[in-house]
Design a protein around this motif. Structure first.
Motif, PDB file in Angstrom:
ATOM      1  N   LEU A 202       0.687  -1.216  -0.184  1.00 48.06           N
ATOM      2  CA  LEU A 202       0.103  -0.099   0.113  1.00 48.06           C
ATOM      3  C   LEU A 202       1.094   1.337   0.113  1.00 48.06           C
ATOM      4  N   ASP A 203       1.972   1.330   0.511  1.00 46.74           N
ATOM      5  CA  ASP A 203       3.077   2.264   0.647  1.00 46.74           C
ATOM      6  C   ASP A 203       3.851   2.210  -0.557  1.00 46.74           C
ATOM      7  N   ILE A 204       4.230   1.348  -0.789  1.00 41.48           N
ATOM      8  CA  ILE A 204       5.234   0.918  -2.137  1.00 41.48           C
ATOM      9  C   ILE A 204       4.740   1.702  -3.246  1.00 41.48           C
ATOM     10  N   LEU A 205       3.326   1.064  -3.518  1.00 39.51           N
ATOM     11  CA  LEU A 205       2.649   1.472  -4.689  1.00 39.51           C
ATOM     12  C   LEU A 205       1.635   2.773  -4.551  1.00 39.51           C
ATOM     13  N   HIS A 206       1.936   3.428  -3.561  1.00 38.06           N
ATOM     14  CA  HIS A 206       0.946   4.794  -3.505  1.00 38.06           C
ATOM     15  C   HIS A 206       1.457   5.550  -4.552  1.00 38.06           C
ATOM     16  N   PRO A 207       0.524   6.468  -5.036  1.00 37.35           N
ATOM     17  CA  PRO A 207       0.618   7.461  -5.871  1.00 37.35           C
ATOM     18  C   PRO A 207       1.629   8.113  -5.712  1.00 37.35           C
ATOM     19  N   VAL A 208       2.313   8.637  -4.417  1.00 42.26           N
ATOM     20  CA  VAL A 208       3.358   9.230  -4.335  1.00 42.26           C
ATOM     21  C   VAL A 208       4.390   8.331  -3.699  1.00 42.26           C
ATOM     22  N   GLY A 209       4.442   7.106  -4.042  1.00 40.25           N
ATOM     23  CA  GLY A 209       5.352   6.135  -3.584  1.00 40.25           C
ATOM     24  C   GLY A 209       6.587   6.157  -4.451  1.00 40.25           C
ATOM     25  N   PRO A 210       7.595   5.344  -4.174  1.00 44.17           N
ATOM     26  CA  PRO A 210       8.855   5.042  -4.789  1.00 44.17           C
ATOM     27  C   PRO A 210       8.499   4.588  -6.225  1.00 44.17           C
ATOM     28  N   VAL A 211       7.853   3.407  -6.291  1.00 47.18           N
ATOM     29  CA  VAL A 211       7.469   2.684  -7.603  1.00 47.18           C
ATOM     30  C   VAL A 211       6.747   3.818  -8.833  1.00 47.18           C
ATOM     31  N   GLN A 212       5.794   4.427  -8.342  1.00 53.36           N
ATOM     32  CA  GLN A 212       5.003   5.193  -9.250  1.00 53.36           C
ATOM     33  C   GLN A 212       5.628   6.683  -9.445  1.00 53.36           C
ATOM     34  N   GLU A 213       6.636   7.056  -8.574  1.00 57.34           N
ATOM     35  CA  GLU A 213       7.555   8.369  -8.823  1.00 57.34           C
ATOM     36  C   GLU A 213       8.615   7.819  -9.784  1.00 57.34           C
ATOM     37  N   ALA A 214       9.211   6.745  -9.836  1.00 59.28           N
ATOM     38  CA  ALA A 214      10.181   6.178 -10.662  1.00 59.28           C
ATOM     39  C   ALA A 214       9.496   6.225 -12.029  1.00 59.28           C
ATOM     40  N   VAL A 215       8.316   5.331 -11.930  1.00 61.10           N
ATOM     41  CA  VAL A 215       7.637   5.064 -13.477  1.00 61.10           C
ATOM     42  C   VAL A 215       7.516   6.787 -14.055  1.00 61.10           C
ATOM     43  N   ARG A 216       6.803   7.817 -13.359  1.00 56.96           N
ATOM     44  CA  ARG A 216       6.613   8.902 -13.981  1.00 56.96           C
ATOM     45  C   ARG A 216       7.879   9.757 -14.152  1.00 56.96           C
ATOM     46  N   TRP A 217       8.956   9.352 -13.477  1.00 57.96           N
ATOM     47  CA  TRP A 217      10.368  10.179 -14.171  1.00 57.96           C
ATOM     48  C   TRP A 217      10.748   9.471 -15.452  1.00 57.96           C
ATOM     49  N   LEU A 218      10.636   8.235 -15.404  1.00 58.37           N
ATOM     50  CA  LEU A 218      10.937   7.372 -16.764  1.00 58.37           C
ATOM     51  C   LEU A 218      10.235   8.137 -17.971  1.00 58.37           C
ATOM     52  N   LEU A 219       8.783   8.196 -17.654  1.00 58.42           N
ATOM     53  CA  LEU A 219       8.017   8.789 -18.687  1.00 58.42           C
ATOM     54  C   LEU A 219       7.946  10.171 -18.961  1.00 58.42           C
ATOM     55  N   GLY A 220       8.632  10.702 -18.059  1.00 51.23           N
ATOM     56  CA  GLY A 220       8.772  12.249 -18.001  1.00 51.23           C
ATOM     57  C   GLY A 220       7.488  13.137 -17.538  1.00 51.23           C
ATOM     58  N   TYR A 221       6.512  12.632 -16.637  1.00 47.64           N
ATOM     59  CA  TYR A 221       5.394  13.142 -16.063  1.00 47.64           C
ATOM     60  C   TYR A 221       5.915  13.703 -14.697  1.00 47.64           C
ATOM     61  N   GLU A 222       5.380  14.672 -14.231  1.00 47.81           N
ATOM     62  CA  GLU A 222       5.893  15.466 -12.972  1.00 47.81           C
ATOM     63  C   GLU A 222       4.968  14.990 -11.548  1.00 47.81           C
ATOM     64  N   SER A 223       3.671  14.758 -11.768  1.00 51.81           N
ATOM     65  CA  SER A 223       2.563  14.606 -10.536  1.00 51.81           C
ATOM     66  C   SER A 223       1.602  13.374 -10.746  1.00 51.81           C
ATOM     67  N   PRO A 224       1.289  13.077  -9.687  1.00 50.28           N
ATOM     68  CA  PRO A 224       0.226  11.824  -9.791  1.00 50.28           C
ATOM     69  C   PRO A 224      -1.138  12.334 -10.657  1.00 50.28           C
ATOM     70  N   ARG A 225      -1.192  13.674 -10.941  1.00 49.68           N
ATOM     71  CA  ARG A 225      -2.333  14.269 -11.733  1.00 49.68           C
ATOM     72  C   ARG A 225      -2.013  13.827 -13.146  1.00 49.68           C
ATOM     73  N   GLN A 226      -0.993  13.797 -13.656  1.00 47.56           N
ATOM     74  CA  GLN A 226      -0.637  13.614 -15.034  1.00 47.56           C
ATOM     75  C   GLN A 226      -0.521  12.013 -15.371  1.00 47.56           C
ATOM     76  N   PHE A 227       0.010  11.374 -14.359  1.00 51.04           N
ATOM     77  CA  PHE A 227      -0.172   9.888 -14.857  1.00 51.04           C
ATOM     78  C   PHE A 227       0.019   9.183 -13.353  1.00 51.04           C
ATOM     79  N   ARG A 228      -0.750   7.896 -13.163  1.00 55.32           N
ATOM     80  CA  ARG A 228      -0.683   7.145 -12.019  1.00 55.32           C
ATOM     81  C   ARG A 228      -0.882   5.788 -12.372  1.00 55.32           C
ATOM     82  N   LEU A 229      -0.517   4.869 -11.770  1.00 50.46           N
ATOM     83  CA  LEU A 229      -0.924   3.288 -12.055  1.00 50.46           C
ATOM     84  C   LEU A 229      -2.270   2.933 -11.296  1.00 50.46           C
ATOM     85  N   PRO A 230      -2.703   1.704 -11.739  1.00 52.76           N
ATOM     86  CA  PRO A 230      -4.209   1.633 -11.251  1.00 52.76           C
ATOM     87  C   PRO A 230      -3.983   1.269  -9.851  1.00 52.76           C
ATOM     88  N   ASP A 231      -4.960   1.705  -8.924  1.00 57.13           N
ATOM     89  CA  ASP A 231      -4.939   1.539  -7.384  1.00 57.13           C
ATOM     90  C   ASP A 231      -4.822  -0.047  -7.091  1.00 57.13           C
TER      91      ASP A 231
END
Length: 552
Positions: free
Chosen positions: A116-145
């Motif tokens: 729940l914390d690892i895959l949180h919208p502001v957690g390490p996994v989703q932040e790393a994915v957004r960084w790779l894809l060029g997004y800056e915030s969860p509003r622009q891109f987030r993985l399924p809950d």
């Protein structure tokens, strides 16, 4: 002279003597379930209709989907991993075959807590994915809950697959290499050998493993609740705790118990016509296929994925969070009180479970026949029933006993003693004993079965009583099995959440209930230390299991 473990009456079927100790233990196991039925019948006439029309449809559907999904995931991962380490030789195979057991150390509620914390919208996994894809915030891109049915299925599947992996790997290792050679001479490819020879022979083991995984899925209350899946187990808990509706909780518990019985019957039906025998005199192990370096590394990577998802990732997360918590605030003094409560309850339940298991195994050693076998099978009932069902059943019986004792003492002595059983921890120890007695009795009875009957005959010839034989021969020769059973029961008691959550005395917290409370409040960093402690304790049986298969 009458043996203390025997009754004075004999069964009419074959004249078998029914051991008094075994009869008493079986009654202790079955008594809570009788109270559960009685409480369910006490519900108001319209209660069951109300539950059937409002609560049960969603709970039954979610439970069915969860069981089906977890069954598929555990079958695929467990069977594939078992064949991988049993049929191929590649770099890291010896490490991987025991590392695949590690998810057993992580209770289902802890992996949900961690992810729940690892895959949180502001957690390490989703932040790393957004960084790779060029997004800056969860509003622009987030993985399924992750709080969803698919998320719950995947997480439980990656934690529970070892229940399939262990028996299936054992089956693959005992399959004769002669069968493989015969298939190869007929032109069957290595891949086809798996589908047409190895897998059909392993179906009984797979059926056993899947049934155990589904039992654990039904027992789960923390992971499903954290991930927003309303199973029957979660419904029982909320019906009692939130609505204070004990008859309704009892009725839902009976529905869940019915599903458990159906699962057991389905597992036995799946295995009834699947019996295979090999010639031990001509048997040789399944030959390992040598692989190239590139192919071997690919196999190692494939086998490592379940270990990473089911153990390594949540364990590393807990280590990091626990260290940060320790640096920030040190270790809370209440953790020592929780450690004492956790270890005290687990030790008391383990002691009771081992003593009853010894008595049951001793009784069945000196008494044969259907009545004795039937009573012994009753002892297995607790392990098949989810912890929530047992907790509600024990709560009903001991609450009635507390009321009766308090009323009697008020009438006779004019004093009130309050909750004797529910307020002292006896209730949670009783529930844990009923739940895990099958591990103790089954393991100890298996250890006794390995002792030749001639030892008993010699002891009898030398004038020793059955009690002397039990004390001087059976226990010393079965110390390994008894110790292993005690360790397994102790660890399971430490990890058990549903029974402890429902029956612990007021103002008493264990590691499991503390973690549940922190996860419910969303304060994940606060519970990381106790979660890590539970995982560390859970590694103990993994070490035992890895040693069992070390020679392979």
């Amino acid at each position: 002279m009458l043996h203390p473990f025997q009754s004075t009456s004999a069964s009419k079927s074959g004249g078998a003597v029914i051991p008094t100790a075994l009869l008493v233990i079986a009654l202790l196991v079955i008594l809570p379930f009788g109270g559960l039925v009685r409480e369910a019948l006490r519900g108001s006439p319209g209660l069951w209709e109300h539950l059937a029309s409002t609560v049960l449809p969603t709970a039954l559907l979610d439970t069915a989907i969860l069981l089906a999904g977890v069954g598929v995931i555990t079958t695929l991962i467990g069977t594939s991993a078992a064949w991988l380490v049993s049929a191929y030789q590649f770099p890291g195979r010896n490490v991987l075959q025991w590392a695949l057991l590690l998810p057993l150390a992580v209770p289902t509620y802890i992996i949900a807590y961690a992810y729940l914390d690892i895959l949180h919208p502001v957690g390490p996994v989703q932040e790393a994915v957004r960084w790779l894809l060029g997004y800056e915030s969860p509003r622009q891109f987030r993985l399924p809950d992750i709080r969803s049915m698919p998320g719950c299925i995947l997480l439980l599947g990656f934690v529970l697959y070892p229940y399939v992996y262990i028996p299936t790997r054992a089956m693959f290792l005992t399959q004769s290499g002669n069968l493989v050679d015969a298939a190869r001479t007929l032109g069957v490819s290595r891949r086809a050998i798996f589908w047409r020879v190895a897998l059909p022979l392993a179906r009984p083991a797979i059926a056993v493993g899947v049934s155990l995984a589904l039992m654990e899925t039904l027992n789960d209350v923390g992971a499903a609740e954290f991930l927003g899946v309303r199973t029957l187990t979660v419904t029982i808990y909320t019906t009692w705790i939130t609505r204070t509706d004990l008859p309704g909780a009892a009725q839902i518990a009976l529905a869940l118990l019915t599903i458990v019985v159906l699962l057991v019957m389905l597992e036995r039906w799946a295995r009834q016509k699947q019996s295979f025998v090999t010639d031990a005199r001509r048997n040789r192990p399944l030959p390992l296929q040598q692989t190239s370096m590139l192919h071997g590394l690919a196999l190692l990577l494939a086998g490592t994925i379940p270990v990473v998802i089911g153990f390594a990732a949540p364990a590393l997360y807990l280590v990091k969070e626990a260290w940060q918590r320790y640096q920030f605030a040190g270790i809370s003094p209440r953790l020592f009180d929780e450690a004492i409560a956790t270890l005290g309850i687990a030790a008391a339940a383990t002691g009771a479970t081992i003593l009853l298991g010894l008595a049951a195994a001793h009784a069945i050693r000196f008494n044969k026949g259907r009545p004795v076998s039937g009573l012994f099978r009753i002892l297995m009932l607790g392990y098949a029933a989810p912890g929530t069902v047992i907790a509600i059943a024990v709560l009903i019986v001991l609450a009635g006993a507390d009321r009766a004792i308090d009323a009697a003492l008020r009438q006779w002595l004019g004093v009130s003693v309050g909750l004797v059983f529910l307020g002292s921890g006896v209730a949670v120890v009783y529930a844990l004993t009923v739940r895990f007695l099958a591990i103790s009795a089954g393991s100890i009875e298996a250890g006794f079965a390995r002792i030749p009957g001639s030892f008993d005959q010699v002891a009898r010839t030398l004038g020793h009583t059955p009690s002397d034989t039990f004390r001087k021969i059976h226990i010393p020769l079965s110390k390994t099995m008894i110790s292993a059973a005690a360790i397994l029961v102790f660890v399971d008691c430490v990890k058990e959440l549903p029974a402890t959550l429902l029956l612990r005395p007021l103002n008493v917290e264990t590691f499991a209930t503390h973690l549940y409370g922190e996860a419910a409040r969303g304060t994940y960093e606060e519970g990381s230390i106790v979660a890590l402690a539970i995982v560390a304790i859970g590694i103990i049986p993994v070490i035992l299991l890895s040693r069992v298969g070390a020679k392979h």
